[in-house]
Design a protein around this motif. Structure first.
Motif, PDB file in Angstrom:
ATOM      1  N   CYS A  11    -143.069  88.579  47.342  1.00  0.00           N
ATOM      2  CA  CYS A  11    -144.281  89.264  47.615  1.00  0.00           C
ATOM      3  C   CYS A  11    -144.686  88.809  48.951  1.00  0.00           C
ATOM      4  O   CYS A  11    -145.792  90.027  50.019  1.00  0.00           O
ATOM      5  CB  CYS A  11    -145.055  89.051  46.348  1.00  0.00           C
ATOM      6  N   CYS A  12    -145.238  88.230  50.028  1.00  0.00           N
ATOM      7  CA  CYS A  12    -144.909  87.376  51.014  1.00  0.00           C
ATOM      8  C   CYS A  12    -143.729  87.413  52.236  1.00  0.00           C
ATOM      9  O   CYS A  12    -144.128  87.286  53.116  1.00  0.00           O
ATOM     10  CB  CYS A  12    -145.990  86.558  50.976  1.00  0.00           C
ATOM     11  N   GLY A  13    -143.119  87.947  51.062  1.00  0.00           N
ATOM     12  CA  GLY A  13    -141.660  88.081  52.880  1.00  0.00           C
ATOM     13  C   GLY A  13    -141.295  87.211  53.069  1.00  0.00           C
ATOM     14  O   GLY A  13    -140.989  86.609  53.718  1.00  0.00           O
ATOM     15  N   ILE A  14    -141.340  85.525  52.435  1.00  0.00           N
ATOM     16  CA  ILE A  14    -141.057  84.152  52.555  1.00  0.00           C
ATOM     17  C   ILE A  14    -139.674  84.313  52.397  1.00  0.00           C
ATOM     18  O   ILE A  14    -139.028  84.525  51.600  1.00  0.00           O
ATOM     19  CB  ILE A  14    -141.829  83.142  51.610  1.00  0.00           C
ATOM     20  N   PRO A  15    -139.111  83.625  53.405  1.00  0.00           N
ATOM     21  CA  PRO A  15    -137.564  83.181  53.242  1.00  0.00           C
ATOM     22  C   PRO A  15    -137.046  82.577  52.253  1.00  0.00           C
ATOM     23  O   PRO A  15    -138.170  81.541  52.108  1.00  0.00           O
ATOM     24  CB  PRO A  15    -137.083  82.657  54.851  1.00  0.00           C
ATOM     25  N   PHE A  16    -136.203  82.769  51.715  1.00  0.00           N
ATOM     26  CA  PHE A  16    -135.961  81.467  50.627  1.00  0.00           C
ATOM     27  C   PHE A  16    -135.564  80.046  51.077  1.00  0.00           C
ATOM     28  O   PHE A  16    -135.806  79.065  50.477  1.00  0.00           O
ATOM     29  CB  PHE A  16    -135.000  81.945  49.957  1.00  0.00           C
ATOM     30  N   SER A  17    -134.915  79.751  52.357  1.00  0.00           N
ATOM     31  CA  SER A  17    -134.787  78.607  52.731  1.00  0.00           C
ATOM     32  C   SER A  17    -135.848  77.968  53.018  1.00  0.00           C
ATOM     33  O   SER A  17    -135.809  76.767  53.229  1.00  0.00           O
ATOM     34  CB  SER A  17    -133.665  78.955  53.829  1.00  0.00           C
ATOM     35  N   THR A  18    -136.725  78.336  52.750  1.00  0.00           N
ATOM     36  CA  THR A  18    -137.922  77.225  53.140  1.00  0.00           C
ATOM     37  C   THR A  18    -138.496  76.196  51.817  1.00  0.00           C
ATOM     38  O   THR A  18    -138.523  75.541  52.148  1.00  0.00           O
ATOM     39  CB  THR A  18    -139.474  78.639  52.733  1.00  0.00           C
ATOM     40  N   VAL A  19    -137.844  76.928  50.730  1.00  0.00           N
ATOM     41  CA  VAL A  19    -137.797  75.603  49.949  1.00  0.00           C
ATOM     42  C   VAL A  19    -137.211  74.791  50.116  1.00  0.00           C
ATOM     43  O   VAL A  19    -137.527  74.147  49.033  1.00  0.00           O
ATOM     44  CB  VAL A  19    -137.224  76.225  48.458  1.00  0.00           C
ATOM     45  N   LYS A  39    -133.578  74.468  44.007  1.00  0.00           N
ATOM     46  CA  LYS A  39    -132.804  74.874  45.636  1.00  0.00           C
ATOM     47  C   LYS A  39    -132.704  77.193  46.012  1.00  0.00           C
ATOM     48  O   LYS A  39    -133.159  77.557  45.160  1.00  0.00           O
ATOM     49  CB  LYS A  39    -131.359  75.090  45.213  1.00  0.00           C
ATOM     50  N   ARG A  40    -132.387  76.591  47.200  1.00  0.00           N
ATOM     51  CA  ARG A  40    -132.663  77.694  47.646  1.00  0.00           C
ATOM     52  C   ARG A  40    -131.371  78.822  47.057  1.00  0.00           C
ATOM     53  O   ARG A  40    -131.504  80.477  46.694  1.00  0.00           O
ATOM     54  CB  ARG A  40    -132.183  78.204  49.232  1.00  0.00           C
ATOM     55  N   THR A  41    -129.983  78.306  46.685  1.00  0.00           N
ATOM     56  CA  THR A  41    -128.974  79.328  45.734  1.00  0.00           C
ATOM     57  C   THR A  41    -129.703  79.797  44.456  1.00  0.00           C
ATOM     58  O   THR A  41    -129.373  80.555  44.197  1.00  0.00           O
ATOM     59  CB  THR A  41    -127.905  78.541  46.108  1.00  0.00           C
ATOM     60  N   SER A  42    -130.313  78.634  43.611  1.00  0.00           N
ATOM     61  CA  SER A  42    -130.533  78.876  43.055  1.00  0.00           C
ATOM     62  C   SER A  42    -131.936  79.914  42.261  1.00  0.00           C
ATOM     63  O   SER A  42    -131.681  81.027  42.421  1.00  0.00           O
ATOM     64  CB  SER A  42    -131.187  77.587  41.609  1.00  0.00           C
ATOM     65  N   LEU A  43    -132.850  79.682  43.697  1.00  0.00           N
ATOM     66  CA  LEU A  43    -134.271  80.641  43.429  1.00  0.00           C
ATOM     67  C   LEU A  43    -133.177  82.452  44.110  1.00  0.00           C
ATOM     68  O   LEU A  43    -134.564  83.246  43.750  1.00  0.00           O
ATOM     69  CB  LEU A  43    -134.942  80.395  45.119  1.00  0.00           C
ATOM     70  N   SER A  44    -132.748  82.659  44.304  1.00  0.00           N
ATOM     71  CA  SER A  44    -132.404  83.718  45.353  1.00  0.00           C
ATOM     72  C   SER A  44    -131.038  84.499  44.945  1.00  0.00           C
ATOM     73  O   SER A  44    -130.477  85.711  44.490  1.00  0.00           O
ATOM     74  CB  SER A  44    -130.955  83.742  46.912  1.00  0.00           C
ATOM     75  N   THR A  45    -130.475  83.268  43.107  1.00  0.00           N
ATOM     76  CA  THR A  45    -130.117  84.328  42.318  1.00  0.00           C
ATOM     77  C   THR A  45    -130.452  84.369  40.926  1.00  0.00           C
ATOM     78  O   THR A  45    -131.054  85.116  40.610  1.00  0.00           O
ATOM     79  CB  THR A  45    -128.438  83.559  42.357  1.00  0.00           C
TER      80      THR A  45
END
Length: 75
Positions: A11-19, A39-45
């Motif tokens: 909703c805020c358009g924050i890049p997943f790499s931030t995590v 991790k980023r990969t888990s968040l984005s999948t």
């Protein structure tokens, strides 16, 4: 927590790499020491896929009895 995190990022358009950023991890663990953010990969999948399924189910429930719907763009 993971589902709330993915909603916030989307909703805020924050890049997943931030995590994966050390300051973000420090911030999250200062709120709840026992929680390790995904991790980023888990968040984005995996987590994103789960949230997508939840949203699609909610949409289908809301529109189950609707007829003659039209999609439009108000721009």
């Amino acid at each position: 927590i993971d589902q709330a995190l993915i909603r916030y990022f989307i909703c805020c358009g924050i890049p997943f790499s931030t995590v994966d950023h050390p300051y973000f991890i420090d911030f999250i663990q200062s709120l709840c020491f026992a929680y390790n953010p995904p991790k980023r990969t888990s968040l984005s999948t995996t987590i994103l896929d789960k949230e997508t399924i939840i949203i699609i189910k909610k949409i289908n429930e809301e529109l189950k009895y609707e007829e003659n719907l039209t999609l439009g763009n108000l721009f």
